[in-house]
Enzyme design. Structure first.
Site, PDB file in Angstrom:
ATOM      1  N   HIS A   1       0.777  -1.320  -0.080  1.00  0.00           N
ATOM      2  CA  HIS A   1      -0.181  -0.258  -0.067  1.00  0.00           C
ATOM      3  C   HIS A   1       0.853   1.319  -0.213  1.00  0.00           C
ATOM      4  O   HIS A   1       1.596   0.916   0.582  1.00  0.00           O
ATOM      5  CB  HIS A   1      -0.904   0.349   1.452  1.00  0.00           C
ATOM      6  CG  HIS A   1      -1.992   0.993   1.587  1.00  0.00           C
ATOM      7  ND1 HIS A   1      -1.144   1.920   1.947  1.00  0.00           N
ATOM      8  CD2 HIS A   1      -2.804   1.178   1.318  1.00  0.00           C
ATOM      9  CE1 HIS A   1      -2.353   3.339   2.114  1.00  0.00           C
ATOM     10  NE2 HIS A   1      -3.827   2.137   2.075  1.00  0.00           N
TER      11      HIS A   1
ATOM     12  N   ASP B   1       3.829  -3.854   8.170  1.00  0.00           N
ATOM     13  CA  ASP B   1       2.458  -2.730   7.786  1.00  0.00           C
ATOM     14  C   ASP B   1       1.088  -4.032   7.814  1.00  0.00           C
ATOM     15  O   ASP B   1       1.031  -4.722   7.394  1.00  0.00           O
ATOM     16  CB  ASP B   1       2.437  -2.344   6.456  1.00  0.00           C
ATOM     17  CG  ASP B   1       0.962  -1.372   5.666  1.00  0.00           C
ATOM     18  OD1 ASP B   1       0.069  -1.380   6.832  1.00  0.00           O
ATOM     19  OD2 ASP B   1       0.961  -1.173   4.927  1.00  0.00           O
TER      20      ASP B   1
ATOM     21  N   GLN C   1      -3.888  -4.018   7.759  1.00  0.00           N
ATOM     22  CA  GLN C   1      -4.826  -5.129   7.570  1.00  0.00           C
ATOM     23  C   GLN C   1      -5.570  -6.817   8.101  1.00  0.00           C
ATOM     24  O   GLN C   1      -6.117  -7.470   7.250  1.00  0.00           O
ATOM     25  CB  GLN C   1      -4.935  -5.919   5.567  1.00  0.00           C
ATOM     26  CG  GLN C   1      -5.144  -4.330   4.481  1.00  0.00           C
ATOM     27  CD  GLN C   1      -6.525  -3.981   5.025  1.00  0.00           C
ATOM     28  OE1 GLN C   1      -7.480  -4.687   4.876  1.00  0.00           O
ATOM     29  NE2 GLN C   1      -6.563  -2.667   4.470  1.00  0.00           N
TER      30      GLN C   1
ATOM     31  N   LYS D   1      -9.445   0.418  11.419  1.00  0.00           N
ATOM     32  CA  LYS D   1     -10.049  -0.863  10.974  1.00  0.00           C
ATOM     33  C   LYS D   1     -10.388  -1.965  12.327  1.00  0.00           C
ATOM     34  O   LYS D   1     -10.695  -3.169  11.547  1.00  0.00           O
ATOM     35  CB  LYS D   1      -8.502  -1.175   9.789  1.00  0.00           C
ATOM     36  CG  LYS D   1      -9.117  -0.839   8.750  1.00  0.00           C
ATOM     37  CD  LYS D   1      -7.338  -1.077   7.769  1.00  0.00           C
ATOM     38  CE  LYS D   1      -6.321   0.223   7.402  1.00  0.00           C
ATOM     39  NZ  LYS D   1      -7.855   0.373   5.862  1.00  0.00           N
TER      40      LYS D   1
ATOM     41  N   CYS E   1      -5.155   2.450  -3.240  1.00  0.00           N
ATOM     42  CA  CYS E   1      -3.297   2.510  -3.294  1.00  0.00           C
ATOM     43  C   CYS E   1      -2.282   2.215  -2.903  1.00  0.00           C
ATOM     44  O   CYS E   1      -1.763   2.205  -1.971  1.00  0.00           O
ATOM     45  CB  CYS E   1      -3.965   3.335  -1.606  1.00  0.00           C
ATOM     46  SG  CYS E   1      -5.117   4.481  -1.410  1.00  0.00           S
TER      47      CYS E   1
HETATM   48  N1  C6P Z   1      -5.879   0.911   3.348  1.00  0.00           N
HETATM   49  C1  C6P Z   1      -7.989   0.407   1.452  1.00  0.00           C
HETATM   50  O1  C6P Z   1      -9.234   0.714   1.300  1.00  0.00           O
HETATM   51  P1  C6P Z   1      -4.259   4.412   6.934  1.00  0.00           P
HETATM   52  O2  C6P Z   1      -4.976   4.909   6.466  1.00  0.00           O
HETATM   53  O3  C6P Z   1      -3.272   5.356   8.142  1.00  0.00           O
HETATM   54  O4  C6P Z   1      -5.665   3.711   8.467  1.00  0.00           O
HETATM   55  O5  C6P Z   1      -4.155   3.368   6.501  1.00  0.00           O
HETATM   56  C2  C6P Z   1      -3.474   2.897   5.611  1.00  0.00           C
HETATM   57  C3  C6P Z   1      -3.084   1.176   4.857  1.00  0.00           C
HETATM   58  C4  C6P Z   1      -1.794   1.221   5.526  1.00  0.00           C
HETATM   59  N2  C6P Z   1      -1.464  -0.100   4.907  1.00  0.00           N
HETATM   60  C5  C6P Z   1      -2.747  -1.037   4.627  1.00  0.00           C
HETATM   61  C6  C6P Z   1      -2.019  -2.193   4.272  1.00  0.00           C
HETATM   62  C7  C6P Z   1      -3.887  -0.599   4.166  1.00  0.00           C
HETATM   63  O6  C6P Z   1      -4.767  -1.676   3.470  1.00  0.00           O
HETATM   64  C8  C6P Z   1      -3.990   0.631   4.183  1.00  0.00           C
HETATM   65  C9  C6P Z   1      -5.318   1.980   4.091  1.00  0.00           C
HETATM   66  C10 C6P Z   1      -7.846   1.236   3.161  1.00  0.00           C
HETATM   67  O7  C6P Z   1      -6.880  -0.503   1.207  1.00  0.00           O
HETATM   68  C11 C6P Z   1      -7.562   2.348   3.063  1.00  0.00           C
HETATM   69  S1  C6P Z   1      -6.557   2.671   1.356  1.00  0.00           S
END
Ligand code: C6P
Length: 424
Positions: A138, A215, A218, A241, A381
């Protein structure tokens, strides 16, 4: 006649048998219709819904305990501080039982990784050093490393994918060498659903002396996470999440590393002593928590964890494995529909990206929305990953503990109708 109140064990048994109807009833958002249909929420990979318990906890905090933390000496300040620190301890347990000092509250996964790309990056990366990421990252675990490599004249390398959307592990050893200083990878892909074998990669990375950043955005919502077993040096995820509020994240870091790193943001609360010519830092984790944090969010994230733990993270994972298998089987019955990522539910999570020939993912999403079904469509993203897949976008249905087979059936039925509507 009085009805005997449900004892906790009985309530727990009920949840453990995975009664999605009873779980769903805990989430007030489902008590509404969208476009004349029951809400089928299949976008939890973007953000999860919140149970009433979390909504109530936010209300309660602002109604009865609200004050800044670590500053005031009055009753409310002490109550808020103690709840905030209590939540930190809960998160430490959630991550498999780490030290509470190893848990930093951030504003989200993105903030945690950016913190590292500056704090860790500035400290250990020099010109010519290497940072290893993967092709499925991501942007939150990609752009900060691209920028670090640019700032330092370092080299960014990536682990490629196999045809079925796993990391090509045969390439890992060839990509690691004594110049590799950071290995940053996702625990679970937000597009492919792939769960990566971090332990193997962490072992190989550590042999070369590299720091491993995971990371967990998910993975943390969907399965038990034990950062020590993963041997992650750092692990970042977002509360929103995981049934919690937006604007709160967690960055776990091994204590000795956190102690050796410089702070990223400076200001109030993160200092020990301030002079005009010199400043010394507070101890970890406070060194990394400059300014007033999202107090209500951090505190009520504990309620979200309590809710999940009452059901059991192992049970949630098992429920999602079964649901993912069902969804994959049903989706693949739709002619032409193509799923990105592995099909084996033991190595994937419940985010399922798919395409339907000749219908743009945005049109898929809009059509499904007209039926009350929320999915995400786009590049998620992860533009470099989309390029590797040869796609500009995909549609993505992602499941959580409040989804069941009836949600999959609604999705499949709507997709079938969509194909007729578009005459495909
Ligand atoms: N993915 C998706 O719809 P934040 O925005 O900081 O809470 O998370 C960012 C992020 C980082 N790593 C991974 C693997 C992610 O999936 C995400 C967030 C969401 O896939 C929103 S873009």
């Amino acid at each position: 006649m009085h009805t005997k109140p449900k004892n906790t064990d009985a309530a727990l048994m009920e949840k453990q048998s995975f009664d999605v109807t009873s779980i769903k009833a805990d989430f007030p958002i489902f008590a509404q219709e969208i476009n004349g249909h029951r809400l089928v929420y299949l976008d939890s990979a973007a953000s999860s819904q919140k149970p009433q318990a979390v909504i109530d906890a936010i209300d309660r905090f602002y109604s009865t305990d609200n004050a800044n933390i670590h500053r005031g000496l009055h009753a409310l300040a002490e109550r808020a501080t103690s709840a905030y620190e209590h939540s930190r301890t809960k998160v430490a347990k959630f991550l498999g039982g780490v030290n509470r000092e190893e848990v930093i509250f951030t504003s989200g996964t993105t903030a945690g990784i950016n913190l590292l790309s500056y704090s860790l990056g500035e400290q250990i990366i020099k010109a010519g050093d290497e940072i290893l990421i993967t092709e499925m990252e991501h942007h939150a675990n990609l752009v900060p490393w691209v920028m670090l490599a640019k700032r330092k004249n370092a080299v960014l390398k990536r682990i490629p994918l196999t045809r079925d959307g796993r990391l090509d592990l045969t390439k890992v050893n060839g990509l690691l060498n004594s110049r590799t200083k950071i290995v940053a990878l996702t625990h679970m892909s937000n597009v492919l659903g792939t769960i990566n074998p971090r332990t193997e990669i962490a072992e190989a990375a550590h042999k070369k002396g590299a720091v491993v950043v995971v990371d967990g955005a998910q993975a943390a919502p969907h399965m038990p996470v034990n950062v020590k077993e993963l041997d992650a040096d750092f692990y970042a995820f977002s509360a929103h999440k995981v049934l919690g509020p937006t604007g709160v994240g967690i960055l776990y870091g091994k204590r000795e590393l956190l102690e050796s790193l410089p702070p990223f943001m400076t200001g109030g609360e993160m200092i020990r002593e301030v002079n005009f010519d010199n400043v010394t830092w507070n101890e970890v984790p406070h060194k990394f928590e400059a300014g007033t944090p999202h107090i209500a969010g951090a505190i009520t994230f504990e309620t979200a964890i309590d809710y999940l733990e009452q059901i059991g993270m192992e049970n949630i994972r098992q429920h999602e494995i079964e649901l993912t298998e069902y969804a994959i089987e049903k989706l693949l019955q739709i002619e032409g529909l193509e799923i990105q990522g592995p099909l084996d539910s033991s190595i994937r999570g419940s985010a399922i990206s798919f395409t339907v020939p000749d219908i743009h993912p945005h049109d898929i999403s809009t059509f499904l929305d007209s039926k009350g079904i929320a999915i995400r469509a786009g590049h998620h993203c992860a533009q470099p990953l989309m390029r590797a897949l040869g796609k500009v976008a995909t549609a993505r249905a992602s499941f959580y503990l409040y989804n069941d087979e009836s949600d999959v059936d609604a999705l499949v039925e709507a997709l079938t109708e969509m194909k007729k509507y578009f005459r495909i």
